[in-house]
Design a protein around this motif. Structure first.
Motif, PDB file in Angstrom:
ATOM      1  N   ARG A 111     -26.613 -62.490-155.897  1.00 42.39           N
ATOM      2  CA  ARG A 111     -26.967 -62.906-157.252  1.00 42.39           C
ATOM      3  C   ARG A 111     -25.834 -63.683-157.943  1.00 42.39           C
ATOM      4  NH1 ARG A 111     -26.026 -57.371-157.536  1.00 42.39           N
ATOM      5  NH2 ARG A 111     -24.362 -56.726-158.980  1.00 42.39           N
ATOM      6  N   ASP A 112     -24.591 -63.451-157.530  1.00 46.06           N
ATOM      7  CA  ASP A 112     -23.456 -64.158-158.125  1.00 46.06           C
ATOM      8  C   ASP A 112     -22.825 -65.144-157.151  1.00 46.06           C
ATOM      9  OD1 ASP A 112     -23.760 -62.665-160.476  1.00 46.06           O
ATOM     10  OD2 ASP A 112     -22.503 -61.031-159.670  1.00 46.06           O
ATOM     11  N   VAL A 113     -23.558 -65.534-156.110  1.00 42.71           N
ATOM     12  CA  VAL A 113     -23.030 -66.416-155.072  1.00 42.71           C
ATOM     13  C   VAL A 113     -23.925 -67.647-154.950  1.00 42.71           C
ATOM     14  CG1 VAL A 113     -22.400 -66.620-152.632  1.00 42.71           C
ATOM     15  CG2 VAL A 113     -22.094 -64.441-153.815  1.00 42.71           C
ATOM     16  N   ARG A 114     -23.296 -68.814-154.823  1.00 44.82           N
ATOM     17  CA  ARG A 114     -24.064 -70.055-154.604  1.00 44.82           C
ATOM     18  C   ARG A 114     -24.058 -70.349-153.106  1.00 44.82           C
ATOM     19  NH1 ARG A 114     -23.434 -75.622-154.201  1.00 44.82           N
ATOM     20  NH2 ARG A 114     -21.154 -75.431-154.179  1.00 44.82           N
ATOM     21  N   ALA A 125     -25.136 -72.981-150.244  1.00 50.21           N
ATOM     22  CA  ALA A 125     -25.549 -74.354-149.948  1.00 50.21           C
ATOM     23  C   ALA A 125     -26.078 -74.397-148.524  1.00 50.21           C
ATOM     24  CB  ALA A 125     -24.373 -75.304-150.122  1.00 50.21           C
ATOM     25  N   GLU A 131     -17.322 -69.270-159.400  1.00 43.87           N
ATOM     26  CA  GLU A 131     -18.522 -68.883-158.652  1.00 43.87           C
ATOM     27  C   GLU A 131     -18.224 -68.922-157.157  1.00 43.87           C
ATOM     28  OE1 GLU A 131     -23.266 -69.977-158.703  1.00 43.87           O
ATOM     29  OE2 GLU A 131     -21.797 -71.589-158.842  1.00 43.87           O
ATOM     30  N   THR A 173     -18.847 -69.445-153.292  1.00 40.57           N
ATOM     31  CA  THR A 173     -19.659 -70.443-152.608  1.00 40.57           C
ATOM     32  C   THR A 173     -19.680 -70.150-151.116  1.00 40.57           C
ATOM     33  OG1 THR A 173     -19.030 -72.117-154.240  1.00 40.57           O
ATOM     34  CG2 THR A 173     -19.997 -72.903-152.172  1.00 40.57           C
TER      35      THR A 173
END
Length: 522
Positions: free
Chosen positions: A377-380, A382, A418, A420
């Motif tokens: 929920r707190d991780v982006r 890609a 954030e 990543t």
């Protein structure tokens, strides 16, 4: 088979004396027979005596008896009596024929006797060696092998022996096993030299000799089916090399049997160790499976109670709800750890079989991310993957990607606000083979080669001090599942947004997916 002592003068001359005595007795006992028996018939009796002497005492005694019987026949039974003169020349033919026949019979009988003795000796040696081999097969350790060998060689050959074998700690150094004789330093060095020549250079030297102060020593290599197993040292006090060389065929047979016995004990020990390891692995897997199953039941109840607090009326205080959320999160993490333990026990017990099917890679990645909604929920994340079908077990491979994402979350060292994580994939063409390389990348400190090589070891967490929970099983489970898919998994240092990062790479074979045929409209 035993080595005989040096014969005395009496034993050397006894057959000759007995031959002379028997011939004289036969001649004088036959004199009264001249009244009723022709001399030619008495000559046949003399030939019979020559036959017996040759059989009992050998060719030399037989030739001597032939000459004595011919001379006695001429002196006592041919006229004129008591003289070697011959009145009738025809008797010369009788003498010559009788002598030739007697010598021929003597040689023939002595050869048959010698062959009989050799055959009996070989049969005795074969029986003794067979008994020796049975004793060696019953030996349970090297000490028993050395003791059996020492007793056999001392009893049947009269030599003292010592078995020198390698130890598990120092495979290039020979150690005396239950020595029957005190060893000199030069003897140990000579034995190790012979052993190392055959071990290091695979040379054909299988023996060596040494003589010091009236003591002769022979070194016989214990050559097993795969490699040399040691050296058999043989001592002969007061005897020369020739005596030991005559016993060399028997010593070679003894050395071969001892080498086989040592090799059998070695492989028996290896088999016992592997069996013990298998039993340990099976027991550990059973314990892990039982614990995992028993722990999941209370975890489910704990999660249900904590989550049910949100549905109570009236609503509990915010502090209670916040504690319930934390309890749910910790319960999910503990449940994942228990799941890893259960997967580990099943995979190593061989109870998991792949249920392969053709699935899109992006769907498998999406399923693994949905399983980690709370941690992500707190991780982006890609994602950059091509549209590609892979032939794999979607359930197990989702676990692989979920474990890799979970590790990337726990050990993410991003300096940004954030966190990543990057998931990318590309197709590689290597000749006629096509592979898909999947990478999960997260910012992380630079790791050494030794740390990277230990990442996929059981219960290994690289010694990083972290507050995150974990057992060090996730990457080991990933390696097992990827290997079952005929793929490879490894880790490497890389760069991400200008900072150090760690990439865990998975390479899988692409294969040829089935052709898609659209159904025609009715």
């Amino acid at each position: 088979m035993s080595v005989q002592n040096t014969p005395t003068k009496l034993s050397q001359y006894l057959p000759w004396l007995l031959t002379i005595g028997l011939c004289a007795l036969t001649i004088f006992a036959s004199l009264p027979m001249l009244r009723w028996v022709e001399p030619t018939n008495i000559a046949m009796l003399f030939l019979l005596v020559v036959l017996g002497v040759s059989f009992w005492w050998g060719r030399g005694a037989g030739v001597l008896s032939a000459f004595l019987m011919v001379a006695g026949f001429d002196f006592f039974f041919v006229e004129p009596h008591l003289s070697f003169a011959v009145s009738d020349a025809q008797y010369l033919i009788t003498f010559v024929v009788m002598l030739v026949v007697a010598i021929f019979i003597s040689n023939l009988v002595s050869q048959l006797r010698r062959k009989q003795m050799v055959t009996e000796q070989q049969a005795s040696q074969t029986a003794d060696l067979y008994s020796f081999s049975k004793d060696l097969m019953r030996a349970l350790n090297l000490n028993e092998v050395a003791q059996i060998t020492t007793n056999f060689v001392r009893q049947h050959l009269g030599f003292s022996t010592c078995v020198l074998s390698t130890s598990a700690d120092e495979p290039t150094r020979l150690v005396a096993v239950n020595p029957d004789i005190p060893l000199k330093m030069v003897e140990t060095i000579a034995a190790e030299s012979l052993y190392q020549q055959n071990t290091a250079h695979n040379e054909a030297h299988t023996e060596g000799y040494f003589e010091d102060e009236g003591q002769s020593s022979m070194y016989v290599l214990l050559q097993g089916s795969t490699r040399a197993r040691g050296v058999l040292l043989v001592h002969a006090m007061g005897q020369k090399f020739q005596v030991m060389r005559e016993a060399r065929p028997i010593l070679d047979a003894v050395a071969s049997m001892v080498a086989i016995a040592i090799e059998r004990l070695h492989y028996l020990n290896v088999a016992n160790q592997h069996q013990w390891q298998m039993e340990s692995e099976r027991l550990r897997g059973s314990i892990l499976a039982a614990l995992s199953h028993d722990i999941r039941t209370p975890l489910t109840a704990m999660y249900g109670v904590a989550d049910g607090l949100h549905w109570l009326e009236p609503k509990p205080a915010l502090e209670v709800l916040d504690a319930a959320d934390k309890l749910c999160e910790q319960t999910l993490q503990l449940n994942q750890m228990v799941g890893n333990l259960l997967d580990f026990s099943k995979l190593h017990a061989g109870q998991v079989r792949l249920q392969r099917e053709w699935v899109p890679l992006d769907e498998v990645i999406g399923s693994s991310m949905r399983a980690l909604i709370q941690p992500l929920r707190d991780v982006r994340v890609a994602v950059d993957v091509p549209e590609i079908l892979l032939y794999l077990d979607p359930v197990l491979f989702e676990r692989v990607l979920a474990n890799l994402l979970d590790n990337a979350i726990k050990y993410n060292a991003s300096t940004l606000n954030e966190k990543t994580i990057v998931i990318d994939a590309r197709v590689q063409q290597n000749g006629s083979e096509r592979n898909c390389l999947i990478r999960v990348i997260n910012p992380a400190p630079h790791l050494s080669e030794s740390q990277i090589s230990q990442m996929f070891t059981l219960f290994e967490r690289l010694g990083i001090e972290r507050t995150e929970s974990g057992t060090g099983l996730g990457l080991s489970i990933c390696r097992t599942i990827v290997a079952a898919h005929e793929g490879q998994i490894w880790a490497e240092n890389t760069q991400m947004n200008g900072q150090d990062a760690l990439a865990v790479c998975v390479r899988l074979p692409v294969g040829t997916p089935p052709e898609w045929h659209e159904e025609s409209a009715p």
